[in-house]
Design a protein around this motif. Structure first.
Motif, PDB file in Angstrom:
ATOM      1  N   ARG A 278      67.162  52.818 105.104  1.00 50.11           N
ATOM      2  CA  ARG A 278      65.583  53.083 104.753  1.00 50.11           C
ATOM      3  C   ARG A 278      64.938  53.982 105.577  1.00 50.11           C
ATOM      4  NH1 ARG A 278      60.980  49.373 102.238  1.00 50.11           N
ATOM      5  NH2 ARG A 278      59.948  50.858 100.930  1.00 50.11           N
TER       6      ARG A 278
ATOM      7  N   GLN B  76      63.065  52.343  91.848  1.00 51.91           N
ATOM      8  CA  GLN B  76      62.791  51.011  92.093  1.00 51.91           C
ATOM      9  C   GLN B  76      61.982  50.200  91.408  1.00 51.91           C
ATOM     10  OE1 GLN B  76      62.772  49.173  96.278  1.00 51.91           O
ATOM     11  NE2 GLN B  76      60.719  49.335  95.902  1.00 51.91           N
TER      12      GLN B  76
ATOM     13  N   CYS C 121      59.371  47.765  89.325  1.00 50.30           N
ATOM     14  CA  CYS C 121      58.678  46.485  89.813  1.00 50.30           C
ATOM     15  C   CYS C 121      58.070  45.821  88.805  1.00 50.30           C
ATOM     16  CB  CYS C 121      57.998  46.469  91.225  1.00 50.30           C
ATOM     17  SG  CYS C 121      58.995  47.193  92.674  1.00 50.30           S
TER      18      CYS C 121
ATOM     19  N   ALA D 175      66.589  44.432  97.336  1.00 46.84           N
ATOM     20  CA  ALA D 175      65.470  44.837  96.538  1.00 46.84           C
ATOM     21  C   ALA D 175      64.376  44.011  96.795  1.00 46.84           C
ATOM     22  CB  ALA D 175      65.859  44.797  95.135  1.00 46.84           C
TER      23      ALA D 175
ATOM     24  N   CYS E 192      61.317  43.328  92.143  1.00 45.62           N
ATOM     25  CA  CYS E 192      61.884  44.572  91.917  1.00 45.62           C
ATOM     26  C   CYS E 192      63.316  44.647  91.921  1.00 45.62           C
ATOM     27  CB  CYS E 192      61.356  45.579  93.212  1.00 45.62           C
ATOM     28  SG  CYS E 192      59.715  45.568  93.527  1.00 45.62           S
TER      29      CYS E 192
ATOM     30  N   VAL F 168      62.666  54.385  96.532  1.00 50.45           N
ATOM     31  CA  VAL F 168      63.003  54.092  97.848  1.00 50.45           C
ATOM     32  C   VAL F 168      63.719  55.172  98.322  1.00 50.45           C
ATOM     33  CG1 VAL F 168      64.860  52.727  97.168  1.00 50.45           C
ATOM     34  CG2 VAL F 168      63.969  52.558  99.462  1.00 50.45           C
TER      35      VAL F 168
ATOM     36  N   PHE G 292      66.793  47.699  91.989  1.00 48.41           N
ATOM     37  CA  PHE G 292      67.190  49.351  91.931  1.00 48.41           C
ATOM     38  C   PHE G 292      67.760  49.487  90.551  1.00 48.41           C
ATOM     39  CE2 PHE G 292      67.591  47.622  96.524  1.00 48.41           C
ATOM     40  CZ  PHE G 292      66.654  48.699  97.116  1.00 48.41           C
TER      41      PHE G 292
ATOM     42  N   GLN H  58      57.895  52.744  93.715  1.00 47.94           N
ATOM     43  CA  GLN H  58      58.742  52.644  92.667  1.00 47.94           C
ATOM     44  C   GLN H  58      59.976  53.480  93.046  1.00 47.94           C
ATOM     45  OE1 GLN H  58      58.090  51.143  89.454  1.00 47.94           O
ATOM     46  NE2 GLN H  58      56.408  50.258  90.624  1.00 47.94           N
TER      47      GLN H  58
END
Length: 272
Positions: A244, A224, A226, A202, A206, A237, A208, A235
């Protein structure tokens, strides 16, 4: 009175092994050429060491059988089946249990000494369970063996407070890849052997949220959130079996060819 002369029987005139030596009608000890007395002495000397070695082997075998199972696993098979059938998995206070989807009969039970399962995921021939000590296990769906174990570093405290909701996720339709979500990182494992393929930590500020994740067209979307002062503003992912999803990434290549999904996460192991 005439005394008859003493007559000794020659060895080659008696039995094939020489026979007894007769003097004046009396038999003396037999000299057996194949089994001399020295062999008997050697046998008596070797017998105690041989018995000691055999006893040591038996003790080692007994100790091996009495050795506790790794990770405290106890896998009990209730009903063997000759062909693959559908099963339903459920977790209890101390066990993961598989039941026949048609009859409801118990097929097998997996427990770990002093541990409690928090979540379970059925992915084709895999029954993947998350335990309260942060261990992930993969049991064959037929109950024949626990295939592999993987530990989640530093996750036991968070699991105790939040449970295992949303932690286990598949990353592809064929369930070849497993995602394990914790606030600090997303880790991807190959379900065939538990091989760690990649991790995505992360960003600073932030975390997860495993309970807020969903699949969409082969992509896993993970919340996600933050902090307000965090340098990272996204916010959500998006990840798949390659890592990713971002523009211009280079694919990790877990069974795919081409560059349709380049990778930007941390590579742990290249394809074999």
């Amino acid at each position: 009175m005439v005394v008859p002369p003493i007559k000794a029987t020659e060895p080659d005139q008696a039995t094939p092994y020489g026979g007894p030596l007769t003097v004046s009608g009396r038999a003396t000890a037999t000299a057996h050429p194949r089994y001399p007395r020295t062999d008997r002495r050697i046998s008596r000397r070797l017998l105690p060491p041989a018995v000691a070695v055999l006893a040591a082997v038996l003790l080692l075998a007994a100790a091996h059988r009495a050795r506790p199972a790794p990770y405290g696993d106890r896998l009990t098979v209730h009903a063997r089946v000759e062909h693959a059938t559908q099963i339903r998995l459920r977790t209890g206070r101390a066990a993961v249990q598989a039941r026949d989807a048609e009859t409801g009969r118990a097929r097998w039970t997996h427990t770990r000494d002093g541990r409690r399962p928090l979540a379970v995921l059925h992915a084709r021939v895999h029954a993947i369970a998350l335990w309260d000590d942060g261990l992930v296990t993969d049991t064959r769906s037929d109950g024949r063996a626990v295939r592999w174990h993987r530990a989640l570093p530093g996750a036991a405290g968070w699991l105790a407070a939040h449970g295992g909701r949303g932690v286990l996720r598949t990353l592809d339709p064929g369930a070849r890849m497993l995602a394990v979500l914790t606030p600090e990182r997303i880790a991807a494992y190959r379900t065939a052997d538990g091989d760690l393929r990649w991790t995505l930590p992360a960003p600073a500020g932030c975390a997860f949220t495993p309970g807020r994740a969903a699949h969409s067209r082969g992509t896993l979307l993970v919340a996600q959130p933050c902090a307000a002062d965090a340098p990272w503003t996204e916010q959500i992912v998006a990840v798949d079996d390659l890592g990713r999803i971002t523009p211009g990434r280079t694919p990790l290549g877990n069974g795919r060819q081409g560059a349709e999904h380049p990778y930007t996460g941390k590579v742990v192991a290249r394809s074999r």
